[in-house]
Write an enzyme that holds these catalytic residues in place. Sequence first.
Site, short mmCIF file in Angstrom:
data_model
loop_
_atom_site.label_atom_id
_atom_site.label_comp_id
_atom_site.label_asym_id
_atom_site.label_seq_id
_atom_site.Cartn_x
_atom_site.Cartn_y
_atom_site.Cartn_z
N ILE A 91 16.78 -14.84 4.87
CA ILE A 91 18.04 -15.56 3.84
C ILE A 91 17.45 -15.39 2.32
CG2 ILE A 91 18.96 -17.68 3.40
CD1 ILE A 91 18.94 -18.60 6.06
N GLU B 204 9.26 -2.84 -5.25
CA GLU B 204 8.84 -3.49 -3.71
C GLU B 204 9.46 -4.86 -3.46
OE1 GLU B 204 4.62 -4.08 -2.70
OE2 GLU B 204 5.21 -5.20 -0.73
N GLU C 63 -16.05 -30.56 -13.56
CA GLU C 63 -14.84 -30.45 -12.33
C GLU C 63 -15.51 -31.31 -11.05
OE1 GLU C 63 -14.68 -26.31 -11.02
OE2 GLU C 63 -13.01 -26.87 -9.73
N HIS D 125 -13.85 -12.25 -14.23
CA HIS D 125 -13.75 -11.94 -12.72
C HIS D 125 -13.86 -10.45 -12.92
CE1 HIS D 125 -12.94 -15.34 -10.41
NE2 HIS D 125 -12.36 -16.00 -11.61
N GLU E 246 -13.90 -8.23 -10.81
CA GLU E 246 -13.23 -7.44 -9.99
C GLU E 246 -11.66 -7.27 -10.10
OE1 GLU E 246 -14.12 -10.60 -9.87
OE2 GLU E 246 -12.79 -12.07 -8.81
N CYS F 75 -17.89 -16.56 -12.16
CA CYS F 75 -16.86 -17.57 -12.32
C CYS F 75 -17.75 -18.97 -12.16
CB CYS F 75 -15.43 -17.54 -12.14
SG CYS F 75 -14.24 -18.44 -13.07
N ILE G 251 0.97 -1.33 -0.02
CA ILE G 251 0.11 -0.11 0.02
C ILE G 251 0.83 1.20 -0.06
CG2 ILE G 251 -1.92 1.26 1.26
CD1 ILE G 251 -2.91 -1.26 0.10
N THR H 134 13.22 -0.22 14.69
CA THR H 134 13.57 0.38 13.39
C THR H 134 15.03 0.54 13.37
OG1 THR H 134 11.47 1.56 13.49
CG2 THR H 134 13.20 2.62 12.31
N1 GLN Z 1 -13.46 -23.96 -10.94
C1 GLN Z 1 -13.98 -23.18 -12.09
C2 GLN Z 1 -12.99 -23.47 -13.31
O1 GLN Z 1 -12.00 -23.80 -13.13
C3 GLN Z 1 -14.22 -21.89 -11.83
C4 GLN Z 1 -12.95 -21.34 -11.44
C5 GLN Z 1 -13.17 -19.78 -10.83
O2 GLN Z 1 -14.32 -19.66 -10.09
N2 GLN Z 1 -12.18 -19.06 -10.88
O3 GLN Z 1 -13.58 -23.34 -14.23
#
Ligand code: GLN
Length: 545
Positions: free
Chosen positions: A152, A144, A408, A519, A521, A384, A24, A195
């Site tokens: 080490i 950073e 899956e 995603h 985000e 996802c 940050i 420090t």
């Molecule tokens: N497990 C799922 C996939 O591999 C979803 C992955 C996730 O949510 N990032 O497709």
Amino acid sequence: MSAKKDTKYIFVTGGVLSSLGKGIASASIATLLKKAGLKVSILKADPYINVDPGTMSPLEHGEVFVTDDGAETDLDLGHYERFLDENLSQNNNFTTGRVYSSVIEKERRGDYLGKTIQVIPHIVNEITDRFKKAGEGKDVLIIEIGGTVGDIEGQPFLEAIRAMRIELGKKRSMNVHLTLVPFIKAAGELKTKPTQHSVGELRRIGITPDMIICRSERPLSKELKDKIAISCGVEKNCVIESPDCKSIYQIPIVFLQQDILTPISECLDLGELKVDMNEWNELVRRVNEPTNKVRIAFVGKYLELKESYKSLTEALIHSGANLDTKVDIKWCDSERIDFENVDEILKDVDGVLVAGGFGKRGIEGKMEAIKYARTHKIPYLGICLGMQLALIEFARDVLGIKDANSVEFDENTKEPIIFLIDEFIDSHGKKQLRTHKSPLGGTMRLGGYEYNIKPNSLLSKIYSGVKTAKERHRHRFEANPKYKEKFEKSGLIVSGESDGLIEAVELKDHPFFIGVQFHPEFTSRLTKPNPVITGFLSAALKNSK
Ligand code: GLN
């Protein structure tokens, strides 16, 4: 490789403890320099041996952040992007493991012409080459170093800094050292000794700090700052405090109030640096004192370590600030949700969010939550895995496909709603095989991809009518287009697609029910929140109790 003539480098090291907020602090300095009109970039060098964090458990390492070019990186890169509002790349994060593997590869190829390969110079040169590459074309590169001085595994990185500072010469680099100034209750005072020790350790390696940033729970007096300056050998205006703040986005402002840019400019000969933080200040005000409030159920399985959802919780803050709304998260452990208790758990929330995830654990609880949001018309966002489970839940409950599943969770399922495609084009345009059985690292669809948004859909509305958008992916499985027609006939429409892949779905007769394969985000920034998340929160706000 010689360092490009005009790039200047700020090396950020840490002492005393890890988790003090070096990321940050680095992002905050970068933000101020960018706002002063400089071309700035930032890099994180991680001393651990994993080649990248992609295969590390979220419990070990927090979130894996994915860059636009498909690199799986340290979560600090997420902070950098969110603060700086810049897309970073795979050049902006590397680990000891990556350094060694490329040196060993070169050795096998014979690039070193039979020389004995050693930490000095080969490993250290590999590190400085990577620093210089990331600095190309920039006015300032902030680097950073993960971990703390004295570790080490961090030593080759510190040696690289030492050597590079000599090579760069005067006014081209500075070292910012971040430490802890603890408050000892029994003595009733702040202590500077840790420090001093950590600066001593840094000196022993041959690095003299130019600036010390002190993390502390309590404000530091002028006398204490001066004491640190004298005992650590830095100028008095180079001791900066970094107090605990309500929001991480306050840190650039706190630094600016202490006039941090003056000593940085003196050290690096950057001339007069002026910044306008008005927009940022207003956003921070909305983060800290918003007018409205929504309650969102966050359904996930790594709730013991919220760091593994860092980008998503930050994205909720960004969209919240944009809507002048506080997002109150109700953390719901998916393994504890079932048919019996789902009503009790979700009855007081304004929206339901199911985040991404891997593996079978907790999926039944997630589907109960999805079904509740679907049937009670509560705004839902599935990200996802959250989209994949929304499709399976719909297939089982509405389409009557009882065996609906993802490959899956059941490799031999007869109804593979979510399946594995054999190959795909990666974000660099290269064809890649995607197999379930190949080693874990590097077989996923990763990085930014453009997709087409269906006109007149809810998705199109929240993206303000644009036809395409670019979002980032990290998954192995895909929604099976074989079922598309059946879904659409029953009111669940595909609203986002690319190259035959299903990227987003939504329910017709619902105020807000969206699942996205990507995603959102990962591209959200404080100054530029992601429309999918903002859309979800504004629907939740409308539904607010
Ligand atoms: N497990 C799922 C996939 O591999 C979803 C992955 C996730 O949510 N990032 O497709």
